[in-house]
Each structure stands twice: as C-alpha cells, then as structure tokens.
Design an enzyme around this catalytic site. Structure first.
Site, PDB file in Angstrom:
ATOM      1  N   ASP A  84     -14.317 -19.369  -0.601  1.00 33.77           N
ATOM      2  CA  ASP A  84     -15.050 -19.199  -1.859  1.00 33.77           C
ATOM      3  C   ASP A  84     -14.897 -20.386  -2.808  1.00 33.77           C
ATOM      4  OD1 ASP A  84     -16.675 -17.585  -3.518  1.00 33.77           O
ATOM      5  OD2 ASP A  84     -14.930 -16.902  -4.645  1.00 33.77           O
ATOM      6  N   HIS A  85     -15.980 -20.688  -3.523  1.00 32.81           N
ATOM      7  CA  HIS A  85     -15.998 -21.712  -4.579  1.00 32.81           C
ATOM      8  C   HIS A  85     -15.399 -23.049  -4.117  1.00 32.81           C
ATOM      9  CE1 HIS A  85     -17.740 -19.820  -8.099  1.00 32.81           C
ATOM     10  NE2 HIS A  85     -17.112 -18.698  -7.773  1.00 32.81           N
ATOM     11  N   HIS A 211     -21.142 -12.892  -9.020  1.00 36.11           N
ATOM     12  CA  HIS A 211     -19.769 -13.325  -9.276  1.00 36.11           C
ATOM     13  C   HIS A 211     -19.308 -12.746 -10.609  1.00 36.11           C
ATOM     14  CE1 HIS A 211     -19.562 -17.073  -6.466  1.00 36.11           C
ATOM     15  NE2 HIS A 211     -20.360 -16.133  -5.955  1.00 36.11           N
ATOM     16  N   SER A 214     -15.592  -8.271 -11.982  1.00 37.61           N
ATOM     17  CA  SER A 214     -14.491  -7.487 -12.555  1.00 37.61           C
ATOM     18  C   SER A 214     -14.777  -7.064 -13.986  1.00 37.61           C
ATOM     19  CB  SER A 214     -13.187  -8.293 -12.521  1.00 37.61           C
ATOM     20  OG  SER A 214     -12.753  -8.496 -11.204  1.00 37.61           O
ATOM     21  N   ASN A 233     -18.732  -9.982  -5.793  1.00 42.15           N
ATOM     22  CA  ASN A 233     -17.431 -10.654  -5.771  1.00 42.15           C
ATOM     23  C   ASN A 233     -16.500 -10.089  -6.840  1.00 42.15           C
ATOM     24  OD1 ASN A 233     -18.777 -12.299  -3.954  1.00 42.15           O
ATOM     25  ND2 ASN A 233     -18.014 -14.201  -4.830  1.00 42.15           N
ATOM     26  N   THR A 236     -10.355 -10.657 -10.373  1.00 44.82           N
ATOM     27  CA  THR A 236      -9.443 -10.388 -11.478  1.00 44.82           C
ATOM     28  C   THR A 236      -8.999  -8.928 -11.532  1.00 44.82           C
ATOM     29  OG1 THR A 236     -10.417 -12.191 -12.773  1.00 44.82           O
ATOM     30  CG2 THR A 236      -9.162 -10.548 -13.986  1.00 44.82           C
TER      31      THR A 236
END
Length: 292
Positions: A84-85, A211, A214, A233, A236
């Site tokens: 990821d990222h 994204h 959370s 995604n 957190t």
C-alpha cells in the site's frame, strides 16, 4: 486456504454490489487479528502493508510479508496481500517476489501530468510482473501527520472527468478516490460526498477504492459501499483498538512485564474491531461468537 489475488476479491465484491475490507497491518498481531475477525464473519479480507510500515521495520519488507503470507495460508477465508501507498521504485519492484498480488502506487502528491506519467510506468511494470495495481487521484490527505486538505481546496476531491481520462491513460486496475475522508482520523466524524461518489461511479469502469475509512461511522461506510466503493481501506481503527486495550491492561496491571499479556488484549480488541467493520460494510452477517 491459499493466498488469493486482491483483484479477484475486489472483482467478486464489485460484481455482488459489495466491497472487500482491506486492513493495514504493522505487526503479526495485526495480521492474526484481521484474519480472525474475518473468519468470525465468514468474509474475505485483504492484508495491506504500507511503505510506512516497511520503513518502521527497518526498510525490510520480507519479514512481515512472509508472516502475512503464512497467516493467510492458514486462514479459513480467502485472504489477499497488498502493498500500500508505495512511492519508492525500489520497494515497488520487490512486490512480486515478496508474495504480494497487488500494489497501490501513490504519485497523487505530484501534479496531474507527473502523476499520470509515473503511474503509467508503474502500471506497465506491475502488469508485466503479474500484479493488480491501484492508484489515487485527488488527495485524501492526513498521511504522515499532515493535515487533511480543506474540503473545497483545489485537488482535495477527485474530478470525475479527469478521473476517467486518468484511468484510460494510466491503465490502472482500480482508483482510490477522494470523496471526503482523511487518513489517520481518530474520530468517526467524516462523511462521504455521496453526489460526487455517484458521479465517479458512473464515469469509471474500474473498481473504486476508499482510503481513510477509519473516520467514517457505520452508516457512512454502508453508504460508500452502496454508492460504488468496492475496496475499503482501514488502518487507524485497528491501532486505536490495540492501543486502548494495551493502555487499559497496563493501567490495571502496572507491574506487568510479560508482553504476551498485554499484546493478547490488544490483539483481541483488533479482532472485534475488524469483525465489526467488515459487518458494517453490509457484506456478511456476524457469526455467533468471535474467537480471540
């Protein structure tokens, strides 16, 4: 059960009008908790390792990736492994050999033309290596402690027409879109721009990824999936659950020194969080009892 591809799980979810949950992991406890939570609600899941998590592990991707693969192979539900990222070209080119079936290449911080060129090159390499690739257009914000962009700031939201051109010219398999969420939120107070999401869903033929999830309450998570998001995604929320549980245990047991005691509490909290969030996506009904 063997490891499956992220693209396969996302395609299945999209065809059914649902979404697959993708959780960012940092430790083995994260991986074990996510899989156990997914098993409790009989749902497939994606384990994600970010470039920041690799940096935390002294720049070495293999130790955590191999542990995640081993955990996935022992799971009772389909599990995929996603990098990821990624901004580092060196890390990107380690993905296939490390067991990842997919990668999110992140050039969203660059101007549009540079983002497109870098993503096109990454997509060409990924496809030649057998990897499914995700990119981002717009800026979700909140990474590495940076403040989220104002909702009306230029580039803060993904433009549907620009996104359609970007996908066609970059060749990516999925697109992360900015529709009101932010990374690293510790309160569930964000809201999805439903009108924009509807326009994006109508303009794009590839799966959409959310994204910063959370920060969304359950009703907004369900709305995002109903609006066309196929991969959600989450990171957190797991860290909050783990930290709160460990803090509570050490407060109640100030003389504790056996890390297994408080890590077990943290892992159990993450199991419950993962199961609850997967259920909030509306994909599965929770099974009776959650094994921790």
């Amino acid at each position: 059960m063997t490891l499956v591809g992220t693209g396969e799980l996302v395609a299945r979810a999209a065809a059914a009008g649902g979404a697959v949950a993708a959780f960012n992991i940092i430790t083995l406890e994260h991986a074990e908790a996510v899989i156990t939570g997914a098993e409790a609600v009989a749902a497939p899941v994606v384990l994600q390792i970010s470039e920041n998590a690799v940096k935390y592990r002294h720049g070495r991707v293999l130790p955590l990736a191999r542990a995640a693969v081993a955990a996935a192979e022992a799971a009772a539900v389909p599990v995929a492994l996603h990098l990821d990222h990624v901004k580092s070209q060196e890390l990107l080119r380690q993905a296939a050999d490390a067991g990842f079936g997919s990668v999110m290449y992140d050039a969203s911080h660059l101007p549009y033309a540079d983002n497109l060129a870098a993503t096109r090159a990454a997509a060409d390499w990924a496809h030649a290596s057998g990897l499914w690739i995700e990119a981002e257009l717009g800026e979700v914000g909140g990474k590495n402690g940076a403040a989220a962009l104002d909702a009306h700031a230029p580039g803060a939201r993904t433009d549907p027409e620009e996104a359609a051109r970007f996908v066609a010219e970059s060749g990516v398999d999925a697109l992360a879109v900015a529709v009101g969420t932010s990374h690293a939120m510790t309160t569930r107070t964000a809201a999805v721009d439903r009108e924009l999401l509807a326009r994006l869903s109508g303009a794009l033929e590839v799966p959409l990824v959310l994204h910063g999830s959370s920060g969304l309450p359950d009703v907004e998570l369900a709305a995002a999936v109903a609006g066309g998001i196929s991969k959600v995604n989450i990171g957190t929320a797991l860290n909050l659950a783990m930290t709160d549980a460990i803090r509570a245990y050490l407060t109640a047991h100030p003389s504790a020194v056996d890390s297994r005691k408080y890590l077990s509490e943290g892992r159990a909290a993450m199991v419950r969080t993962a199961a609850d969030l997967i259920t909030a996506l509306g994909v599965n009904s929770p099974a009776a009892g959650v094994r921790v």
